[in-house]
Structures are given as C-alpha cells and as structure tokens.
Design an enzyme around this catalytic site. Structure first.
Site, short mmCIF file in Angstrom:
data_model
loop_
_atom_site.label_atom_id
_atom_site.label_comp_id
_atom_site.label_asym_id
_atom_site.label_seq_id
_atom_site.Cartn_x
_atom_site.Cartn_y
_atom_site.Cartn_z
N ASP A 281 0.87 -1.38 0.05
CA ASP A 281 0.04 0.13 0.04
C ASP A 281 0.84 1.19 -0.02
O ASP A 281 0.67 2.28 0.81
CB ASP A 281 -0.99 -0.13 1.31
CG ASP A 281 -1.59 -1.22 1.43
OD1 ASP A 281 -2.19 -1.79 0.34
OD2 ASP A 281 -1.73 -1.87 2.40
N GLU B 198 -11.27 0.37 -2.68
CA GLU B 198 -10.40 0.72 -1.54
C GLU B 198 -9.31 1.69 -1.76
O GLU B 198 -9.20 2.16 -2.93
CB GLU B 198 -10.26 -0.70 -0.82
CG GLU B 198 -9.15 -1.46 -1.69
CD GLU B 198 -8.82 -2.90 -1.06
OE1 GLU B 198 -9.16 -3.01 0.05
OE2 GLU B 198 -8.33 -3.74 -1.89
#
Length: 548
Positions: free
Chosen positions: A46, A213
């Site tokens: 991420d 997301e």
C-alpha cells in the site's frame, strides 16, 4: 538501553552523510537511463509517495510490526533508501506489545503541507491516526487519533484552496460489514480531528467495480480527483474519479489494468508530480510469498483524465510497464537500494529490521561490542507454535532469489533452549540450535497454517560439535559458534544449510516453500526461545549478510 536503541534508530542524521548501499540481489536502475520494475522487490504494501522540492518520500503499511510506517527517500523515484520510521511503537502501545497479525497500520497516505510531512493511516480496530514532522529523518511527533471507531481504513487528506481540510476513507468489511464505498468528512484546520459526519461520494457496489478501497484524494486544475483500486488485490485494476465538487457526483474511468502483462493487480498506490512537471504513479503488485512489491509507472493527462502505464490502443486505460526511461529530475543520482545486510557493529539496529510486536527491553540489545544480542522469549505453558512469539527479528524478502547467511554464538542453560534462523509466514520453517544435555543439536522445524494453531513438526538433523561450558551462577552456561544459511530460489523455495567453520556448509533438512503472512510477505531473520518456566538463554548475532 531502550532509549539508546530508539535514539540511534530515529535520529539518523543528514541524508548526505548516509552511505549508499547497493543490493547484490535486486537493483532497478539499469545504468543506461532506464529502470526495470519492480523498483523495490520487497514487501512495501500500500505505498504512497509525495514530493518535497527535489526530494521524494514514500511510506507503506507496516501492520503490527515495529517500528512502523517506514520512511523511504529518493531523488529520482527509482533509487530508494530506507531512512527512518515514523512510529517507534504501534498505538495503542500496550495492545501491540504482543503479535497482532494483520492488524495495526493499514494503507497510509503521506502528504506535505505548510512545511511539514503528514501521514494518515487507518487501524481497522481503533480508528484513523495521524503523525507529522518537520524533519522526516528525526523523531516524528506522537500520533494523534483523528477519529475513533472500527472499520475505517485507507484515509487520505486534502488541504483545499479555501482553507478547508477534508478526509476521505474507505471501509473494511471484516469490521464494518460493508465495503466498496468512499466517504468524505471535514477536519479541523490542524488536520487533527474530524468535525463533520461522513458523506458518501462513491459507491462501488455497481456490479462492475467491486472491492473499491485505498482512495487517494487530489485536486488539479479545479477538479477533485480520487484514485482508487478496484477488483481485489490479485486481479484488480485502477480507477480514477473526478468532480467539480468535493462531495461529487464523481465521473469514473478505468485508467490502468493488467492487460497482457504478467503484472497482476495492479493495485493500490499514489500519484506524484516531479518539479519538472512529469506525473508518475507508484503502486504495488501482489507476489505471494514475496509480498507486495513496488512498481513505478509513467502517468500522462489526456482531456483531464490520468492514463497510467503504456496505452498501446489509445483507449485511455494503460498497462503496467516492465522497463521504461527514468524520470527526468535535476542532477545525476547514483544507484542505491534499501539496506539488507547488517554487521551489528553499532548501537543502531539496521533499519531493515522489525519486531513482530512493539519492542520491549526483554527482547535484546544492540551494542558497541560487535554483535546484536537476542534473548530467548519464554514460551507460554500452552505454547503451540511461533504465531505467538513477539521477539522475532525479521526483514523482508529482498528479491526473487537470494541467500541469507548469519554467524551466531548461541548460549543456553536449560535443555530445550533454542536459537536460529527462521523464514516466517503463515507457514514457517527454521533451523534451531538446541541445547540437549551437555551439548547442542541442530533441528529443522516446520509449521503449516500457523494461525490455525497447527503444531510444529520437529526433525533432529545432527549433533553439533565444538560446544563449550562454563560456570555461571546456579546453572552452567553452554555456548557454541555456528553459521546458518538459507538460499531462496525462484518460487520461494528455501534451502537451509549450516557450518561450524564458515567455509564448508552442509545441507540441512528438506526444502521449504515460503508462504506469505497475514497481509505481509514472508520474512527472514533471527529468533531465540526458552521453555516455559526456564531461565532464558540468548544468541549473539555477529553478522547477517544477504548475497546472491
């Protein structure tokens, strides 16, 4: 000693004084004006990136591992150094003093505003946090809980032109029982507290863009943009959304997908613009036991929409590149990579190392004595496997193929005390030097599905010669010098060996296939444990070297 470790770890000093390290096993810079992907073949899940003048800073998820929120620095977006951590300990500190696999620091966002770097992240069990600093190489401020609650993940702030401050985030279905939506709230001027109720701005429950997301919120030429992955980590794609209003409605386009490449995902990341005006997108690719490795893709703007990667057919949706010309930046910059090897010769523990929980003094100590001492963790009376052990000293897999070798001095008092070299994940395997009677034996220990409480499988491989004993209080101390090695080949196949002289290595046990952990890649490193109720032994690590 704890303060010494932290002082050395976080007061790193000036970048210009740091020695450049070049990996033997993975270098992205080809030396001819091009680079290859991944730019970092290691598990920096991420990722997000921002520019501060001619400098670029990146951070990534660290989950329950400590220290947390790695800070990486680059001058050209290709050559990166790991220079610091923003979190000494994961908050809430007491909660993370034991392993909390898959919890903790999820999907951070790094931004530069008014002379300071800010990082926001979501802890799905506690809420949205923020930490900031004016000196990314120094000690970061204490983290602030911006909004308490469960299920909130992937926060991203925006300081708007009118002085208002916004926070967008997504939701984790595992905690909130809902997902694939993006909401935006207003924050106070300091960015330390949410001051409004959330407003739904995008709903991915449309039968097309499921599992939305990781939103990143930007503003460009009067348009608000949200970049977000959809479709899941392994088979997803990148979306871009835009609106003239912060609260929408947002138009949506797919701007990058795997196409005919072998780069699956491609998943969550962030846009950065260089001082020269080029746009680039940093994101990850899920590669099983190797973790979520980092890619850099060129990004162009077409009719107010980003196009990421190479758009061969001109449809506005690019594909990831495997090799490309490097970004145009000021100056020439030498090859450099995150550090992997450690001689353990200083009070500063190498930045590549993380514990499996918040550090405690009982784990061990750095020293000026030429070694790192790791004390045995006393196992619980109900011990089943290493999923519960917090003092694992581990680092990320640095490449598809590599060799890790360490020189150890193992000390033990009680039978069953063990120290050694481990490859850790949902499945794990280690070589253990174990006290048995008046000497030591070498064992290979494996465990499948550790999270499910599966017992270990233990195989004794050999008696180890050359041990020594001396009087030490109520019980004599037994010690032995040994070299342990794991060679990782393609597909994460781990081949263990050992040596008593550092020259001739003997194959040890069966090959083991590494497996990722809970939201993290497999890791390699050191451990020491003691049986329940026994006095603790220790291991002194002379060095740990990563080579081809």
């Amino acid at each position: 000693m704890r303060r010494l470790i932290y002082t050395a770890l976080f007061a790193v000093g000036c970048l210009t004084l740091q020695a450049q390290y070049v990996s033997e096993v993975w270098v992205a810079d080809r030396g001819d004006g091009t680079y290859r992907n991944p730019i970092i073949h290691a598990d920096y899940s991420d990722p997000d990136v921002c520019a501060v003048g001619d400098d670029f800073y990146m951070t990534a998820s660290s989950f329950g591992c400590a220290p947390g929120l790695p800070i990486l620095h680059s001058k050209d977006l290709v050559n990166w150094q790991l220079v610091n951590y923003a979190l000494r300990e994961i908050p809430p500190v007491e909660y993370y003093r034991e392993p909390r696999h898959g919890k903790g620091v999820w999907a951070p966002c790094i931004r530069y505003h008014a002379g300071e770097l800010y990082i926001y992240w979501g802890d799905p069990d506690h809420g949205i946090y923020m930490v900031k600093t004016a000196d990314p190489l120094g000690t970061w401020d204490e983290p602030v809980l911006v909004k308490a609650g469960k299920g909130m993940i992937d926060p991203t702030p925006l300081w708007d032109d009118d002085g208002k401050v916004y926070l967008a985030h997504a939701w984790a279905a595992s905690r909130s029982k809902m997902n694939s939506i993006v909401v935006i709230s207003e924050m106070n001027a300091e960015g330390t507290q949410v001051i409004s109720d959330p407003v739904l701005v995008y709903d991915g429950n449309d039968g097309v863009n499921h599992t939305v997301e990781g939103p990143k919120l930007y503003k460009r030429d009067g348009w608000y943009y949200i970049f977000a992955p959809a479709g899941g980590v392994e088979k997803g794609w990148q979306l871009a959304m835009r609106s003239r209003s912060i609260y929408g409605p947002y138009e949506v386009r797919r701007v990058m997908e795997q196409g005919d490449t072998d780069i699956n995902g491609p998943h969550q990341g962030g846009w950065v613009e260089t001082p020269q005006g080029e746009s680039w997108f940093v994101h990850f690719q899920d590669k099983a036991m190797y973790g979520r490795i980092i890619h850099l893709n060129p990004m162009t703007w077409r009719d107010g929409w980003p196009v990421i990667g190479e758009d061969k057919d001109g449809d506005g949706c690019g594909n990831p590149v495997r090799r490309h010309a490097k970004p145009k930046v000021s100056g020439k910059h030498a090859k450099t990579t995150p550090v992997e090897s450690d001689e353990f010769n200083t009070r500063q523990l190498g930045l590549q190392w993380e514990w499996h929980a918040n550090y405690q003094d009982l784990y061990g100590f750095t020293s000026d004595l030429g070694y790192m001492r790791l004390y045995g963790h006393v196992l619980s009376e109900e011990f089943v496997n290493f999923w519960e052990v917090p003092n694992l000293l581990l680092q990320k897999f640095p490449a598809e193929t590599f060799t890790a070798t360490t020189k150890l001095k193992v000390s033990a008092k009680a039978d069953g005390q063990q120290s050694g070299l481990i490859v850790m994940g949902w499945d794990y395997c280690y070589l253990a030097v174990v006290k048995e009677g008046d000497g030591f034996v070498l064992r290979q220990v494996t465990c499948k599905d550790a999270e499910q409480g599966t017992p270990e499988e233990v195989t004794t491989l050999a008696a180890l010669p050359g041990g020594r004993a001396y009087e030490a209080g109520l019980h004599p101390n037994y010690e032995i010098d040994v070299y342990l090695r794991v060679k990782v080949t393609k597909g994460g196949i781990c081949h263990f060996s050992y040596s008593t002289d550092g020259k001739r290595f003997v194959s040890a046990g069966k090959p083991f296939t590494a497996r990722q952990g809970k939201w993290i890649g497999a890791k390699v490193g050191l451990f020491s444990t003691a049986p329940y109720g026994k006095e603790r032994g220790w291991v002194d690590a002379d060095w740990f070297r990563v080579t081809k």
